[in-house]
Design a protein around this motif. Structure first.
Motif, short mmCIF file in Angstrom:
data_model
loop_
_atom_site.label_atom_id
_atom_site.label_comp_id
_atom_site.label_asym_id
_atom_site.label_seq_id
_atom_site.Cartn_x
_atom_site.Cartn_y
_atom_site.Cartn_z
N LEU A 136 41.22 50.45 74.30
CA LEU A 136 41.50 49.27 73.49
C LEU A 136 40.26 48.91 72.69
O LEU A 136 39.13 49.03 73.19
N PRO A 137 40.42 48.47 71.45
CA PRO A 137 39.26 47.96 70.72
C PRO A 137 38.60 46.82 71.48
O PRO A 137 39.27 46.04 72.18
N TRP A 138 37.29 46.71 71.34
CA TRP A 138 36.52 45.75 72.13
C TRP A 138 36.97 44.31 71.90
O TRP A 138 37.03 43.51 72.84
N GLU A 143 39.47 45.65 66.40
CA GLU A 143 40.88 46.02 66.18
C GLU A 143 41.20 46.01 64.69
O GLU A 143 41.82 46.93 64.16
N SER A 144 40.76 44.96 64.00
CA SER A 144 41.02 44.85 62.57
C SER A 144 40.33 45.97 61.80
O SER A 144 40.92 46.55 60.87
N ARG A 145 39.10 46.30 62.17
CA ARG A 145 38.37 47.39 61.49
C ARG A 145 39.12 48.71 61.61
O ARG A 145 39.29 49.44 60.62
N LEU A 146 39.56 49.03 62.83
CA LEU A 146 40.23 50.31 63.06
C LEU A 146 41.58 50.37 62.37
O LEU A 146 41.95 51.38 61.74
N ARG A 147 42.36 49.31 62.49
CA ARG A 147 43.69 49.31 61.89
C ARG A 147 43.61 49.35 60.36
O ARG A 147 44.40 50.03 59.70
N ALA A 166 51.50 50.75 65.65
CA ALA A 166 51.34 50.54 67.10
C ALA A 166 50.61 51.69 67.77
O ALA A 166 50.66 51.82 68.99
N TYR A 167 49.93 52.52 66.99
CA TYR A 167 49.28 53.70 67.55
C TYR A 167 48.34 53.32 68.70
O TYR A 167 47.56 52.37 68.60
#
Length: 233
Positions: A136-138, A143-147, A166-167
């Motif tokens: 999971l993103p930290w 999360e926003s950066r990766l997505r 939803a990857y």
């Protein structure tokens, strides 16, 4: 239906592996964050894999070399899968080599996240047909950066896989190649839960480098084609 009662072999057998666990040719390309020998996360992941490999049911899985450990950021294409949604519509008749070169051109100069912070969620087992460390993103920012980066890659490459939004990020340690007997199923799931809890304690944080666009011939090795540059503040 119990897993052992299924009439077909596990999904990785055929495209990625032979029934004895040996690697099959399965060429394609992908965007990954490699977990190199200098990454502190490698040793705990190797320890978790070794624990799995010592279990009584280990022969049901094909284990990957630690040199191949990575987190996929964006799935590219596989030569064997040219169905809509798995291959760019504007390159439908192109060879894998041609698609890889076109992708390299489209990705040149793209800014990518660097020092990606992740945390261990759990160690999944047969439900994914693999032993996969779910990450999971930290935090929400990560999360926003990766997505956002995944969305940008999808737009540049003209490729959007099913389940894009939803990857689930993960590091695969092994693939299931033989269904277990019913009495082994509970033990496999329990061991995955136990080893996963130990891994999360030993590895509270995974910091990953900027991703690379890579080419692969099978699941044992991923060769960088183009390093993707880090985003600038």
């Amino acid at each position: 239906m119990a897993l052992h009662a299924r009439s077909r072999p596990p999904a990785p057998v055929g495209p990625k592996f032979d029934a004895d666990g040996s690697f099959r040719r399965y060429p394609g390309n992908t965007v990954i964050c490699a977990i190199g020998a200098d990454n502190p996360a490698l040793a705990p992941l190797v320890a978790a894999q070794r624990a799995l490999a010592r279990a009584p049911w280990a022969s049901h899985f094909a284990f990957l070399p630690p040199s191949s450990f990575h987190m996929t950021v964006f799935e590219g294409v596989c030569e064997a899968v040219r169905a809509p949604g798995h291959w760019p519509a504007d390159l439908v008749d192109a060879s894998l080599a041609e698609v890889t070169e076109r992708f390299r051109e489209r990705l040149t100069g793209v800014e990518a996240p660097d020092a990606i912070r992740m945390r261990v969620s759990r160690l999944a087992s047969m439900d994914t047909r693999a032993s996969s460390v779910r990450l999971l993103p930290w935090d929400e920012k990560e999360e926003s950066r990766l997505r956002s980066f995944r969305d940008r890659l999808s737009e540049r490459l003209g490729l959007r896989h099913a389940g894009h939004d939803a990857y689930a990020f993960h590091v695969t340690l092994s693939y299931l190649v033989r269904w277990p007997a019913p009495e082994a199923e509970a033990a496999i799931r329990a061991d995955h839960a136990r080893f996963g809890a130990a891994l999360a304690e030993a590895l509270p944080e995974i910091v990953l480098p900027a991703p690379d666009f890579c080419l692969f011939e099978d699941m044992a090795r991923f060769d960088p084609v183009l390093p993707l540059g880090p985003q600038r503040a």
